[in-house]
Design a protein around this motif. Structure first.
Motif, PDB file in Angstrom:
ATOM      1  N   ALA A 183       0.839  -1.210   0.000  1.00 28.76           N
ATOM      2  CA  ALA A 183       0.000   0.000   0.000  1.00 28.76           C
ATOM      3  C   ALA A 183       0.874   1.260   0.000  1.00 28.76           C
ATOM      4  O   ALA A 183       0.574   2.237  -0.705  1.00 28.76           O
ATOM      5  CB  ALA A 183      -0.930  -0.013   1.215  1.00 28.76           C
ATOM      6  N   LEU A 184       1.963   1.234   0.778  1.00 28.25           N
ATOM      7  CA  LEU A 184       2.881   2.386   0.805  1.00 28.25           C
ATOM      8  C   LEU A 184       3.556   2.572  -0.553  1.00 28.25           C
ATOM      9  O   LEU A 184       3.661   3.694  -1.065  1.00 28.25           O
ATOM     10  CB  LEU A 184       3.952   2.181   1.884  1.00 28.25           C
ATOM     11  CG  LEU A 184       3.510   2.323   3.341  1.00 28.25           C
ATOM     12  CD1 LEU A 184       4.650   1.957   4.278  1.00 28.25           C
ATOM     13  CD2 LEU A 184       3.047   3.745   3.641  1.00 28.25           C
ATOM     14  N   PHE A 185       4.004   1.465  -1.138  1.00 27.15           N
ATOM     15  CA  PHE A 185       4.661   1.541  -2.454  1.00 27.15           C
ATOM     16  C   PHE A 185       3.701   2.079  -3.519  1.00 27.15           C
ATOM     17  O   PHE A 185       4.101   2.796  -4.425  1.00 27.15           O
ATOM     18  CB  PHE A 185       5.183   0.155  -2.871  1.00 27.15           C
ATOM     19  CG  PHE A 185       6.447  -0.267  -2.165  1.00 27.15           C
ATOM     20  CD1 PHE A 185       7.169   0.635  -1.380  1.00 27.15           C
ATOM     21  CD2 PHE A 185       6.940  -1.557  -2.273  1.00 27.15           C
ATOM     22  CE1 PHE A 185       8.335   0.259  -0.726  1.00 27.15           C
ATOM     23  CE2 PHE A 185       8.114  -1.953  -1.629  1.00 27.15           C
ATOM     24  CZ  PHE A 185       8.807  -1.037  -0.850  1.00 27.15           C
ATOM     25  N   GLN A 186       2.430   1.703  -3.386  1.00 23.82           N
ATOM     26  CA  GLN A 186       1.415   2.185  -4.343  1.00 23.82           C
ATOM     27  C   GLN A 186       1.245   3.699  -4.222  1.00 23.82           C
ATOM     28  O   GLN A 186       1.132   4.405  -5.219  1.00 23.82           O
ATOM     29  CB  GLN A 186       0.079   1.500  -4.052  1.00 23.82           C
ATOM     30  CG  GLN A 186      -0.532   0.906  -5.292  1.00 23.82           C
ATOM     31  CD  GLN A 186      -1.645  -0.069  -4.920  1.00 23.82           C
ATOM     32  OE1 GLN A 186      -1.745  -0.519  -3.786  1.00 23.82           O
ATOM     33  NE2 GLN A 186      -2.484  -0.386  -5.873  1.00 23.82           N
ATOM     34  N   CYS A 187       1.237   4.185  -2.962  1.00 22.99           N
ATOM     35  CA  CYS A 187       1.116   5.642  -2.712  1.00 22.99           C
ATOM     36  C   CYS A 187       2.227   6.401  -3.434  1.00 22.99           C
ATOM     37  O   CYS A 187       2.004   7.471  -3.978  1.00 22.99           O
ATOM     38  CB  CYS A 187       1.274   5.953  -1.218  1.00 22.99           C
ATOM     39  SG  CYS A 187      -0.166   5.599  -0.258  1.00 22.99           S
ATOM     40  N   ASP A 188       3.467   5.847  -3.364  1.00 24.24           N
ATOM     41  CA  ASP A 188       4.633   6.588  -3.860  1.00 24.24           C
ATOM     42  C   ASP A 188       5.166   6.063  -5.189  1.00 24.24           C
ATOM     43  O   ASP A 188       6.275   6.406  -5.592  1.00 24.24           O
ATOM     44  CB  ASP A 188       5.742   6.539  -2.796  1.00 24.24           C
ATOM     45  CG  ASP A 188       5.330   7.274  -1.535  1.00 24.24           C
ATOM     46  OD1 ASP A 188       4.950   8.444  -1.641  1.00 24.24           O
ATOM     47  OD2 ASP A 188       5.346   6.672  -0.453  1.00 24.24           O
ATOM     48  N   HIS A 189       4.365   5.201  -5.835  1.00 24.39           N
ATOM     49  CA  HIS A 189       4.733   4.662  -7.160  1.00 24.39           C
ATOM     50  C   HIS A 189       6.116   4.024  -7.155  1.00 24.39           C
ATOM     51  O   HIS A 189       6.923   4.234  -8.058  1.00 24.39           O
ATOM     52  CB  HIS A 189       4.678   5.761  -8.236  1.00 24.39           C
ATOM     53  CG  HIS A 189       3.375   6.491  -8.240  1.00 24.39           C
ATOM     54  ND1 HIS A 189       2.195   5.892  -8.617  1.00 24.39           N
ATOM     55  CD2 HIS A 189       3.060   7.762  -7.888  1.00 24.39           C
ATOM     56  CE1 HIS A 189       1.205   6.762  -8.501  1.00 24.39           C
ATOM     57  NE2 HIS A 189       1.693   7.897  -8.053  1.00 24.39           N
ATOM     58  N   VAL A 190       6.388   3.239  -6.102  1.00 25.12           N
ATOM     59  CA  VAL A 190       7.663   2.497  -6.051  1.00 25.12           C
ATOM     60  C   VAL A 190       7.470   1.188  -6.819  1.00 25.12           C
ATOM     61  O   VAL A 190       6.494   0.470  -6.591  1.00 25.12           O
ATOM     62  CB  VAL A 190       8.065   2.183  -4.585  1.00 25.12           C
ATOM     63  CG1 VAL A 190       9.362   1.378  -4.545  1.00 25.12           C
ATOM     64  CG2 VAL A 190       8.215   3.467  -3.781  1.00 25.12           C
ATOM     65  N   GLN A 191       8.404   0.898  -7.722  1.00 18.81           N
ATOM     66  CA  GLN A 191       8.304  -0.343  -8.496  1.00 18.81           C
ATOM     67  C   GLN A 191       8.848  -1.507  -7.662  1.00 18.81           C
ATOM     68  O   GLN A 191       9.938  -1.402  -7.094  1.00 18.81           O
ATOM     69  CB  GLN A 191       9.133  -0.235  -9.779  1.00 18.81           C
ATOM     70  CG  GLN A 191       8.564   0.748 -10.777  1.00 18.81           C
ATOM     71  CD  GLN A 191       9.368   0.726 -12.063  1.00 18.81           C
ATOM     72  OE1 GLN A 191      10.586   0.558 -12.030  1.00 18.81           O
ATOM     73  NE2 GLN A 191       8.714   0.887 -13.188  1.00 18.81           N
ATOM     74  N   TYR A 192       8.084  -2.586  -7.629  1.00 21.14           N
ATOM     75  CA  TYR A 192       8.568  -3.733  -6.854  1.00 21.14           C
ATOM     76  C   TYR A 192       8.120  -5.036  -7.514  1.00 21.14           C
ATOM     77  O   TYR A 192       7.172  -5.081  -8.283  1.00 21.14           O
ATOM     78  CB  TYR A 192       8.047  -3.673  -5.409  1.00 21.14           C
ATOM     79  CG  TYR A 192       6.561  -3.898  -5.288  1.00 21.14           C
ATOM     80  CD1 TYR A 192       6.039  -5.175  -5.089  1.00 21.14           C
ATOM     81  CD2 TYR A 192       5.656  -2.830  -5.381  1.00 21.14           C
ATOM     82  CE1 TYR A 192       4.677  -5.386  -4.994  1.00 21.14           C
ATOM     83  CE2 TYR A 192       4.295  -3.029  -5.289  1.00 21.14           C
ATOM     84  CZ  TYR A 192       3.807  -4.305  -5.096  1.00 21.14           C
ATOM     85  OH  TYR A 192       2.450  -4.533  -5.014  1.00 21.14           O
ATOM     86  N   THR A 193       8.831  -6.106  -7.206  1.00 24.15           N
ATOM     87  CA  THR A 193       8.450  -7.461  -7.619  1.00 24.15           C
ATOM     88  C   THR A 193       8.278  -8.272  -6.348  1.00 24.15           C
ATOM     89  O   THR A 193       9.113  -8.188  -5.448  1.00 24.15           O
ATOM     90  CB  THR A 193       9.555  -8.093  -8.495  1.00 24.15           C
ATOM     91  OG1 THR A 193       9.729  -7.270  -9.649  1.00 24.15           O
ATOM     92  CG2 THR A 193       9.190  -9.500  -8.925  1.00 24.15           C
ATOM     93  N   LEU A 194       7.202  -9.063  -6.278  1.00 26.52           N
ATOM     94  CA  LEU A 194       6.908  -9.843  -5.068  1.00 26.52           C
ATOM     95  C   LEU A 194       7.166 -11.325  -5.336  1.00 26.52           C
ATOM     96  O   LEU A 194       6.655 -11.886  -6.303  1.00 26.52           O
ATOM     97  CB  LEU A 194       5.440  -9.626  -4.671  1.00 26.52           C
ATOM     98  CG  LEU A 194       4.861 -10.496  -3.556  1.00 26.52           C
ATOM     99  CD1 LEU A 194       5.598 -10.272  -2.260  1.00 26.52           C
ATOM    100  CD2 LEU A 194       3.382 -10.196  -3.350  1.00 26.52           C
ATOM    101  N   VAL A 195       7.983 -11.947  -4.482  1.00 27.24           N
ATOM    102  CA  VAL A 195       8.263 -13.385  -4.632  1.00 27.24           C
ATOM    103  C   VAL A 195       7.990 -14.085  -3.297  1.00 27.24           C
ATOM    104  O   VAL A 195       8.663 -13.807  -2.303  1.00 27.24           O
ATOM    105  CB  VAL A 195       9.746 -13.629  -5.025  1.00 27.24           C
ATOM    106  CG1 VAL A 195      10.018 -15.126  -5.172  1.00 27.24           C
ATOM    107  CG2 VAL A 195      10.084 -12.910  -6.318  1.00 27.24           C
ATOM    108  N   PRO A 196       6.983 -14.978  -3.258  1.00 24.78           N
ATOM    109  CA  PRO A 196       6.746 -15.725  -2.007  1.00 24.78           C
ATOM    110  C   PRO A 196       7.797 -16.826  -1.839  1.00 24.78           C
ATOM    111  O   PRO A 196       8.157 -17.501  -2.811  1.00 24.78           O
ATOM    112  CB  PRO A 196       5.355 -16.339  -2.217  1.00 24.78           C
ATOM    113  CG  PRO A 196       5.077 -16.279  -3.666  1.00 24.78           C
ATOM    114  CD  PRO A 196       5.998 -15.294  -4.297  1.00 24.78           C
ATOM    115  N   VAL A 197       8.304 -17.009  -0.625  1.00 19.76           N
ATOM    116  CA  VAL A 197       9.280 -18.078  -0.351  1.00 19.76           C
ATOM    117  C   VAL A 197       8.851 -18.840   0.903  1.00 19.76           C
ATOM    118  O   VAL A 197       8.479 -18.235   1.900  1.00 19.76           O
ATOM    119  CB  VAL A 197      10.712 -17.505  -0.146  1.00 19.76           C
ATOM    120  CG1 VAL A 197      11.300 -17.066  -1.469  1.00 19.76           C
ATOM    121  CG2 VAL A 197      10.747 -16.353   0.837  1.00 19.76           C
ATOM    122  N   SER A 198       8.908 -20.179   0.817  1.00 20.09           N
ATOM    123  CA  SER A 198       8.445 -20.951   1.980  1.00 20.09           C
ATOM    124  C   SER A 198       9.603 -21.590   2.743  1.00 20.09           C
ATOM    125  O   SER A 198       9.399 -22.221   3.767  1.00 20.09           O
ATOM    126  CB  SER A 198       7.462 -22.032   1.537  1.00 20.09           C
ATOM    127  OG  SER A 198       8.121 -22.910   0.648  1.00 20.09           O
TER     128      SER A 198
END
Length: 567
Positions: free
Chosen positions: A38-53
């Protein structure tokens, strides 16, 4: 190193960068991830999300992406091991680690360049001093070369050589003493595994510091904390303290929205502090089912026995609730009965020796129809994430669980609640069969229980979180049922089949169940030592060190080593 100013040293550094997020598979990590997204969306920060178990997935994913990113954020993984040793990154790679696992690895603490720890300093960390753990090698090298000096008198030379030998011997002795002391200090520091402040709360703090804290973020922080409480990762004292902090935030948010209260739409969202019943999912189930499948009440009533079933009937009679009402859905119960239900149940629970029937928690209302307690959301999200459905991969389950936390996806949350009911039923049935068939054996320094291949619902407990929760509930129920005083103070080791083809089992270690328990777990180190000593084929892949995978054939020698280690 520990980051002191999260805003300057973490968030503002990332604002103009592309970031990779590694998120562990637990509810607290998901909540922290939602806040950060949500914070990254506010400030248009580009990110990639990778789940790790587990560690293997983390290493593979890092190798895949390390060329494209310089900044990596690890949520609920990475603090309790030497990250640079495991991942072998380039020198310009920077890791931001927000993790509840303790103790924090000393190399991570004292690495200023590449490891930035987003960890609250007010947690009781007790990190050893730098000089006790590290020392410069140069001192020792200085005296290794100048064995002789040419051109001086033989007697002088002999005296100097003798002095040098004496000096070197003294230095060696001092070094040996320092190394022995270092081993002791590190052993004391790393011996027990435990958990610190919820990652979701740490991320919410960041949002609050930047005045970007939305009500949704506050709710995710609440769910993250409740996950720690549901899974018994923190002490009651820590839980109550953190609830107090969040309660102040809830009051602030509600006060802020007061003027708009009358203008709110049907799909508004409202968080409130509650002093509610300690019954799992009771508002989405029948009261009877909830009483039977909540660990706290099932263990206190001993519901696996006929006597226990009878005590439950007596309890309901004491509360004054007709069976017809108790066995129908909570939503359909008479309004007159529901009005004072909490007070009535608490009063009767006190008579039956259940002093902690009500707990401090929070609830959320979406509009006028949907109301959830924080623990309902934890159970639902956890069940979605560990869903044993054949067609769902780990990543699919992760995405489903992440989506269920958004208020626009209530259908997924309700699906999670149904899965959670199945999981809770299966847990209590498994506990009943373990206790009735005496599957829990005292091995001397610990209790041991093994689920057999072919046991009903055994597939539900091959996942680490489900097995840990089952083990904790089983130990609580065993402590309530046994008359042996010594056994009440013992920890539990539990094994469940993981893969029949590979012949592996998941093994989990649970600390003793006592009122004063500090939730510190010593099984992580003990499992490592036992595996090393017997050459057992184990895989220490889980972020919780007290969960391992073991070849079934090596089980007996592994257990023998564990017994002799802990005796």
């Amino acid at each position: 190193m520990f980051v002191s100013d999260f805003r300057k040293e973490f968030y503002e550094v990332l604002q103009s960068q592309r970031v990779l997020l590694f998120v562990a598979s637990d509810v607290d990590a998901l909540c922290a991830c939602k806040i950060l997204q949500a914070l990254f969306q506010c400030d248009h920060v580009q990110y990639t999300l990778v789940p790790v178990s587990g560690w293997q997935e983390l290493e593979t994913a890092f190798l895949e992406h390390k060329e494209q990113f310089h900044y990596f954020i690890l949520i609920n993984c990475g603090a309790n091991v030497d990250l640079l040793d495991i991942l072998q990154p380039d020198e310009d790679t920077v890791f931001f680690v927000c993790d509840t696992h303790r103790p924090v690895n000393v190399v991570n603490v004292y690495n200023d360049a590449q490891i930035k720890l987003l960890i609250k300093q007010d947690d009781d960390l007790e990190v050893p001093a730098y000089d006790d753990i590290f020392r410069d090698e140069e001192e020792d090298k200085e005296h290794s070369g100048n064995e002789s000096d040419e051109g001086s008198e033989p007697s002088e030379k002999r005296t100097r050589v003798e002095e040098e030998i004496a000096e070197r011997t003294l230095k060696r002795r001092k070094r040996r003493e320092w190394e022995a002391r270092r081993r002791d200090i590190l052993f004391d520091y790393e011996q027990y595994e435990y958990h610190g402040t919820s990652s979701a709360m740490v991320m919410f703090d960041l949002a609050w510091m930047m005045s970007k804290d939305l009500s949704d973020m506050l709710w995710w922080a609440i769910v993250g904390l409740t996950d720690q409480w549901v899974q018994d990762k923190i002490t009651q004292m820590k839980y109550v303290t953190d609830v107090g902090i969040l309660q102040r935030h809830v009051s602030r948010h509600n006060h802020r929205h007061e003027d708009k209260e009358h203008a709110l739409s049907v799909d508004c969202m409202r968080i409130s502090f509650e002093y509610d019943l300690r019954l799992a999912l009771y508002q989405h189930w029948s009261l009877h089912d909830s009483l039977c499948n909540t660990c706290y009440t099932a263990a206190r009533f001993k519901l696996w026995s006929l006597h226990g079933q009878k005590r439950l009937q007596e309890f309901l009679a004491d509360v004054g609730l007709p069976l017809k009402q108790v066995k129908q859905k909570f939503q359909s119960m008479d309004v007159s009965l529901k009005e004072n239900l909490r007070e009535m149940i608490e009063e009767s629970a006190n008579k039956f020796g259940m002093k902690d029937m009500r707990i401090q928690t929070f609830s959320i209302h979406f509009g006028f129809k949907h109301k959830f307690l924080a623990s309902d959301v934890v159970f639902a999200t956890m069940s979605l994430m560990e869903s044993p459905e054949k067609d769902g991969s780990g990543t699919d389950n992760f995405i489903q669980a992440l989506d269920s936390l958004s208020r626009g996806n209530l259908d997924k949350l309700y699906r999670g609640l149904e899965l959670a009911k199945q999981q809770l039923r299966a847990t209590q049935q498994t506990i009943a069969s373990c206790l009735c068939t005496n599957l829990i054996i005292s091995q001397g320094p610990f209790l041991y229980c093994s689920l057999m291949e072919g046991t009903p619902d055994v597939v539900l407990f091959s996942r680490p979180a489900a097995l840990s929760l089952l083990s904790k509930h089983l130990l609580k129920s065993f402590v309530c049922s046994t008359k042996n005083r010594r056994c009440k103070l013992l920890p539990l080791v539990m094994a469940a089949p993981l893969s029949a083809e590979q012949g592996t089992v998941t093994v989990v270690g649970i600390p003793p169940e006592t009122d004063s328990s500090d939730r510190k777990n010593f099984f992580g180190r003990a499992f490592e030592k036992a595996a090393e000593g017997t050459n057992s084929r184990t895989l220490h892949n889980h972020f919780d060190l007290s969960v391992i995978e073991l070849k079934a054939e090596d089980r007996s020698k592994f257990l023998d080593a564990l017994v002799s280690l802990l005796s």
